[in-house]
Scaffold this active site. Sequence first.
Site, PDB file in Angstrom:
ATOM      1  N   THR A 178      29.749  -7.839  -5.089  1.00  0.00           N
ATOM      2  CA  THR A 178      28.831  -6.776  -5.500  1.00  0.00           C
ATOM      3  C   THR A 178      29.101  -5.541  -4.637  1.00  0.00           C
ATOM      4  OG1 THR A 178      27.193  -7.536  -3.922  1.00  0.00           O
ATOM      5  CG2 THR A 178      26.992  -8.361  -6.174  1.00  0.00           C
ATOM      6  N   GLU A 325      26.791  -8.990 -11.575  1.00  0.00           N
ATOM      7  CA  GLU A 325      26.306 -10.354 -11.787  1.00  0.00           C
ATOM      8  C   GLU A 325      26.380 -10.781 -13.245  1.00  0.00           C
ATOM      9  OE1 GLU A 325      25.021  -8.053  -9.944  1.00  0.00           O
ATOM     10  OE2 GLU A 325      24.061  -8.833  -8.130  1.00  0.00           O
ATOM     11  N   LYS A 435       7.174   5.703  -5.235  1.00  0.00           N
ATOM     12  CA  LYS A 435       5.771   5.299  -5.357  1.00  0.00           C
ATOM     13  C   LYS A 435       4.917   6.381  -4.725  1.00  0.00           C
ATOM     14  CE  LYS A 435       7.547   0.711  -5.249  1.00  0.00           C
ATOM     15  NZ  LYS A 435       8.793   0.653  -4.497  1.00  0.00           N
ATOM     16  N   TRP A 440       4.133   5.371 -10.315  1.00  0.00           N
ATOM     17  CA  TRP A 440       5.576   5.214 -10.158  1.00  0.00           C
ATOM     18  C   TRP A 440       6.263   6.404 -10.795  1.00  0.00           C
ATOM     19  CZ3 TRP A 440       7.638  -0.422 -11.167  1.00  0.00           C
ATOM     20  CH2 TRP A 440       7.196  -1.240 -10.123  1.00  0.00           C
TER      21      TRP A 440
HETATM   22  P1  AMP Z   1      27.118  -2.884 -10.237  1.00  0.00           P
HETATM   23  O1  AMP Z   1      26.786  -4.282  -9.949  1.00  0.00           O
HETATM   24  O2  AMP Z   1      27.775  -2.167  -9.116  1.00  0.00           O
HETATM   25  O3  AMP Z   1      27.898  -2.751 -11.487  1.00  0.00           O
HETATM   26  O4  AMP Z   1      25.738  -2.102 -10.459  1.00  0.00           O
HETATM   27  C1  AMP Z   1      24.836  -2.488 -11.445  1.00  0.00           C
HETATM   28  C2  AMP Z   1      23.698  -1.540 -11.484  1.00  0.00           C
HETATM   29  O5  AMP Z   1      24.109  -0.255 -11.953  1.00  0.00           O
HETATM   30  C3  AMP Z   1      22.609  -1.944 -12.453  1.00  0.00           C
HETATM   31  O6  AMP Z   1      21.756  -2.926 -11.925  1.00  0.00           O
HETATM   32  C4  AMP Z   1      21.905  -0.612 -12.691  1.00  0.00           C
HETATM   33  O7  AMP Z   1      21.014  -0.296 -11.662  1.00  0.00           O
HETATM   34  C5  AMP Z   1      23.044   0.375 -12.659  1.00  0.00           C
HETATM   35  N1  AMP Z   1      23.475   0.680 -14.033  1.00  0.00           N
HETATM   36  C6  AMP Z   1      24.495   0.167 -14.721  1.00  0.00           C
HETATM   37  N2  AMP Z   1      24.562   0.701 -15.956  1.00  0.00           N
HETATM   38  C7  AMP Z   1      23.541   1.580 -16.078  1.00  0.00           C
HETATM   39  C8  AMP Z   1      23.047   2.438 -17.111  1.00  0.00           C
HETATM   40  N3  AMP Z   1      23.622   2.529 -18.303  1.00  0.00           N
HETATM   41  N4  AMP Z   1      21.954   3.191 -16.842  1.00  0.00           N
HETATM   42  C9  AMP Z   1      21.348   3.131 -15.648  1.00  0.00           C
HETATM   43  N5  AMP Z   1      21.757   2.343 -14.630  1.00  0.00           N
HETATM   44  C10 AMP Z   1      22.838   1.573 -14.838  1.00  0.00           C
END
Ligand code: AMP
Length: 540
Positions: A178, A325, A435, A440
Amino acid sequence: MGYAYDYQLLIRHILEYGVNYAPKQEIVYRDLHRYTYKDLYNRVHRLANALEELGVKKGTRIGVLEWDSHRYLECYFAIPCMGAVLHTVNVRLSPEDILYTIQHAEDEVILVYKDFVPLMESLRSKLPKVKHYIVMTDDKMPETNLTDLEYEEMIKKASKDYEFPEFSENTMATLSYTTGTTGRPKGVWFTHRKLVLHTLSGCIAMTGIRSPLRLKDDKEVYMPLTPMFHVHAWGIPYMMWLMGIKHVYPGRYEPMMIVKLVLSEGVTYTHCVPTILQMIVDNLPEGFKFNGWKMLIGGAKLPEGLAKRAREKGIYTMAAYGMSETCPALTGAFVKPHLLDLPMEDMLKMSVKTGIPFPLVYVRVVHDDFKDVEKNEKDMGEIVVRAPWLTDGYLNDEEKTKELWAGGWLHTGDIAVMDSEGYVTIVDRLKDVIKSGGEWISSLTLENLLSLHPKVKEAAVVGVPDEKWGERPLAVVVPMNENLSEEELRNHLLKFVEQGVITKWAVPDKFIFVRELPRTSVGKIDKKNIRKMVAESFKK
Ligand code: AMP
């Protein structure tokens, strides 16, 4: 009973199908190499032979440090198809984190592009488990005492005859880490079964489901602009191979090379984070327009202002959502058939929503007690999901796995609202939501509205501690080159207060202007660093 062939969903079947269907289709690497699917197929088998000779067996973990290339695609196939595990090392992490991930993954072989050879030389003494290093290069072998094994030499010497073994579809195929900004990276892994089902669902979504990006035919040309270490380039190379589509790999991202390849190879389909799109749009010459380049934008919220600017340059965008994930596909801003007649302006608004599920995905937005939110675009909850391809858990971390899967649904940590049609819109990360006085405030909504101001290039909003309200929003803004004042931005946001899009409490008290925003290892806006930056600026 027991007569039928027990067909296992293995990545090998994707490899076989693509080459049988489109043996003459092309795989291009920068302006350096041009292979056919059949050539690449043979190279994949040669690579498997070469790796076997080095002692790679079922279960051996192999780390790859490379930019986006045909070689990486060869690894995507050869390594898992042997039953070994492909660890896509995030080369943008800090050296300590790269070391940590290679140690944690227990890699025994490392394939390393020449740019990362000095890094591996410096880490080598701390990696006693790594038995072999193989250098990948576009020209001659760099001088190094790391190894004398060179990828192209090994491929050349090895036989193309290799029989990939049969094994359980539940065998681990890929492993990545991650990119979160809190704590150590966590290992997530996917089996062959998960990747095959993810590929099939993605192919249906790209061809059978309505969207501004729907693929028309096999004349489409694909180029990733997502690093291939980031959740296996969102699994899209596997989808494109299965559909027999031409691939173009740009290597290290260089704006001139990217534009050159798009034009000379006729690229029609790309995926990337908003930052890359921003970079492309900002660097195009005045008056230049692409001929309908389709771009799937994920990894972070696609700001409406950016989508509009891209459209003016002939780039069609659509938001998609997923996470490390989740393999990653979860949702996309696909268009339900009965919504096809919406006016252009509404279509654009819909194309930046987080969207509706890919086939076979279940998405819910729930409160703490697992009750679904009202579908009114106001009621906020956490996105929880189920799909056949979500990771079973974090590698060697039972506690975090239990949290991830609490209640039998994968918890995304993303806060969202849902509209009456079931379209989800992420309003924040759980840890980023502001917050303020019991309310929110969504940082992503504010960023989106700020992006609509013609003088704003980019914006990030974070919560800053406030004695009275708990937290208050603060906007960090990158202006286009003209002068831009706090007052202009406040007035711009007050228009949305009047329209009821945001409450008056959401309007930031303070705006800070900067030349650029800090980024994470995969190019997303780095809120943790912005908070640090803001806290420091308050101290001064
Ligand atoms: P990663 O594991 O680095 O790919 O990050 C995943 C996270 O990126 C998700 O849990 C979201 O918070 C954010 N994310 C991915 N796609 C989007 C989207 N289309 N709009 C907003 N946030 C996104």
